[in-house]
Scaffold this motif. Structure first.
Motif, PDB file in Angstrom:
ATOM      1  N   GLY A  11       0.793  -1.222   0.000  1.00 60.76           N
ATOM      2  CA  GLY A  11       0.000   0.000   0.000  1.00 60.76           C
ATOM      3  C   GLY A  11       0.827   1.274   0.000  1.00 60.76           C
ATOM      4  N   SER A  12       2.143   1.162   0.055  1.00 52.04           N
ATOM      5  CA  SER A  12       3.011   2.340   0.091  1.00 52.04           C
ATOM      6  C   SER A  12       3.136   2.974  -1.294  1.00 52.04           C
ATOM      7  CB  SER A  12       4.406   1.953   0.598  1.00 52.04           C
ATOM      8  OG  SER A  12       5.053   1.129  -0.361  1.00 52.04           O
ATOM      9  N   ASP A  13       3.644   4.207  -1.316  1.00 49.18           N
ATOM     10  CA  ASP A  13       3.880   4.890  -2.594  1.00 49.18           C
ATOM     11  C   ASP A  13       4.883   4.119  -3.444  1.00 49.18           C
ATOM     12  OD1 ASP A  13       2.116   6.917  -1.961  1.00 49.18           O
ATOM     13  OD2 ASP A  13       3.679   8.287  -1.254  1.00 49.18           O
ATOM     14  N   SER A  14       5.910   3.572  -2.795  1.00 52.68           N
ATOM     15  CA  SER A  14       6.920   2.807  -3.516  1.00 52.68           C
ATOM     16  C   SER A  14       6.292   1.589  -4.186  1.00 52.68           C
ATOM     17  CB  SER A  14       8.027   2.369  -2.549  1.00 52.68           C
ATOM     18  OG  SER A  14       8.964   1.557  -3.207  1.00 52.68           O
ATOM     19  N   ALA A  15       5.463   0.882  -3.454  1.00 52.50           N
ATOM     20  CA  ALA A  15       4.809  -0.301  -4.019  1.00 52.50           C
ATOM     21  C   ALA A  15       3.836   0.087  -5.126  1.00 52.50           C
ATOM     22  CB  ALA A  15       4.097  -1.076  -2.920  1.00 52.50           C
ATOM     23  N   SER A  16       3.205   1.231  -5.002  1.00 52.90           N
ATOM     24  CA  SER A  16       2.285   1.694  -6.049  1.00 52.90           C
ATOM     25  C   SER A  16       3.008   1.864  -7.376  1.00 52.90           C
ATOM     26  CB  SER A  16       1.627   3.012  -5.641  1.00 52.90           C
ATOM     27  OG  SER A  16       0.756   2.795  -4.574  1.00 52.90           O
ATOM     28  N   GLY A  17       4.268   2.288  -7.328  1.00 54.96           N
ATOM     29  CA  GLY A  17       5.059   2.410  -8.550  1.00 54.96           C
ATOM     30  C   GLY A  17       5.258   1.058  -9.221  1.00 54.96           C
ATOM     31  N   ALA A  18       5.511   0.039  -8.423  1.00 54.15           N
ATOM     32  CA  ALA A  18       5.677  -1.309  -8.978  1.00 54.15           C
ATOM     33  C   ALA A  18       4.358  -1.814  -9.549  1.00 54.15           C
ATOM     34  CB  ALA A  18       6.201  -2.265  -7.900  1.00 54.15           C
ATOM     35  N   VAL A  19       3.251  -1.573  -8.843  1.00 57.95           N
ATOM     36  CA  VAL A  19       1.935  -1.993  -9.326  1.00 57.95           C
ATOM     37  C   VAL A  19       1.627  -1.298 -10.654  1.00 57.95           C
ATOM     38  CG1 VAL A  19      -0.559  -1.914  -8.876  1.00 57.95           C
ATOM     39  CG2 VAL A  19       1.021  -2.599  -7.046  1.00 57.95           C
ATOM     40  N   SER A  20       1.862   0.000 -10.733  1.00 59.86           N
ATOM     41  CA  SER A  20       1.608   0.741 -11.977  1.00 59.86           C
ATOM     42  C   SER A  20       2.405   0.169 -13.140  1.00 59.86           C
ATOM     43  CB  SER A  20       1.949   2.221 -11.799  1.00 59.86           C
ATOM     44  OG  SER A  20       1.068   2.817 -10.894  1.00 59.86           O
ATOM     45  N   HIS A  21       3.662  -0.168 -12.874  1.00 57.18           N
ATOM     46  CA  HIS A  21       4.509  -0.736 -13.922  1.00 57.18           C
ATOM     47  C   HIS A  21       3.965  -2.096 -14.367  1.00 57.18           C
ATOM     48  CE1 HIS A  21       8.365  -0.228 -16.034  1.00 57.18           C
ATOM     49  NE2 HIS A  21       8.311  -1.541 -16.113  1.00 57.18           N
ATOM     50  N   ALA A  22       3.572  -2.923 -13.412  1.00 51.05           N
ATOM     51  CA  ALA A  22       3.014  -4.238 -13.747  1.00 51.05           C
ATOM     52  C   ALA A  22       1.738  -4.096 -14.580  1.00 51.05           C
ATOM     53  CB  ALA A  22       2.736  -5.035 -12.475  1.00 51.05           C
ATOM     54  N   LEU A  23       0.906  -3.118 -14.234  1.00 53.50           N
ATOM     55  CA  LEU A  23      -0.334  -2.898 -14.989  1.00 53.50           C
ATOM     56  C   LEU A  23      -0.041  -2.453 -16.415  1.00 53.50           C
ATOM     57  CD1 LEU A  23      -2.604  -1.175 -12.305  1.00 53.50           C
ATOM     58  CD2 LEU A  23      -2.496  -3.602 -12.955  1.00 53.50           C
ATOM     59  N   GLN A  24       0.952  -1.594 -16.586  1.00 50.83           N
ATOM     60  CA  GLN A  24       1.335  -1.150 -17.927  1.00 50.83           C
ATOM     61  C   GLN A  24       1.801  -2.345 -18.765  1.00 50.83           C
ATOM     62  OE1 GLN A  24       4.259   1.963 -17.573  1.00 50.83           O
ATOM     63  NE2 GLN A  24       2.911   3.234 -16.336  1.00 50.83           N
ATOM     64  N   MET A  25       2.604  -3.203 -18.155  1.00 49.86           N
ATOM     65  CA  MET A  25       3.098  -4.381 -18.884  1.00 49.86           C
ATOM     66  C   MET A  25       1.947  -5.318 -19.240  1.00 49.86           C
ATOM     67  SD  MET A  25       6.739  -5.178 -17.166  1.00 49.86           S
ATOM     68  CE  MET A  25       7.175  -6.234 -18.517  1.00 49.86           C
ATOM     69  N   ALA A  26       1.002  -5.469 -18.320  1.00 45.16           N
ATOM     70  CA  ALA A  26      -0.138  -6.347 -18.563  1.00 45.16           C
ATOM     71  C   ALA A  26      -1.011  -5.819 -19.705  1.00 45.16           C
ATOM     72  CB  ALA A  26      -0.958  -6.507 -17.288  1.00 45.16           C
TER      73      ALA A  26
END
Length: 144
Positions: A11-26
């Motif tokens: 739920g952190s800002d740092s983790a949100s960056g990883a989630v956003s990147h994963a969504l872009q790749m998906a």
């Protein structure tokens, strides 16, 4: 290229960056994103020293928090039109990511770079542990 992408979040800002990147790749590959939040179960928390843990929440409360963290990230995925599954998983973050990646036969694990510098890099961090034990490719996204 990728059919199953696993990404972790706390739920952190740092983790949100990883989630956003994963969504872009998906979105680019049509992959399903598996969102993972590792959490300590009540028995693991109770085993810690009283100086470290003054209050041990009920098991259901800890899992409910982890489910909420996963659901917030899953909501982003649905808004972006990405297929998503959530996995609130008992255990530390690295163990949870690896367990889900193995169970889902993931093609890729995406993690943020938080913890890759300073003492944590030497002592062990989530990205470091995942990179050394993952059953698939790992992408470490610069999030710090």
């Amino acid at each position: 290229m990728y059919e199953r992408i696993v990404v972790g979040t706390d739920g952190s800002d740092s983790a949100s960056g990883a989630v956003s990147h994963a969504l872009q790749m998906a979105k680019l590959t049509g992959a399903t994103v598996h969102i993972v939040t590792g959490y300590k179960n009540a028995s693991a928390l109770a085993a810690m020293s009283p100086e470290t843990v003054a209050y041990v929440p009920p098991e259901g409360e800890v899992r409910k928090h982890a489910e909420g963290v996963c659901e917030r990230a899953a909501s982003q995925a649905r808004t972006a039109g990405v297929k998503v599954e959530t996995h609130p998983t008992p255990g530390n973050a690295a163990e949870a990511l690896i367990q889900v990646a193995e169970g889902q036969r993931a093609d890729l694990i995406v993690v943020g770079s938080r913890g890759m510098a300073g003492a944590r890099r030497v002592l062990g961090s989530v990205p470091n542990n995942v990179a050394h034990h993952a059953p698939c490719s790992v992408l470490i996204v610069h999030t710090a």
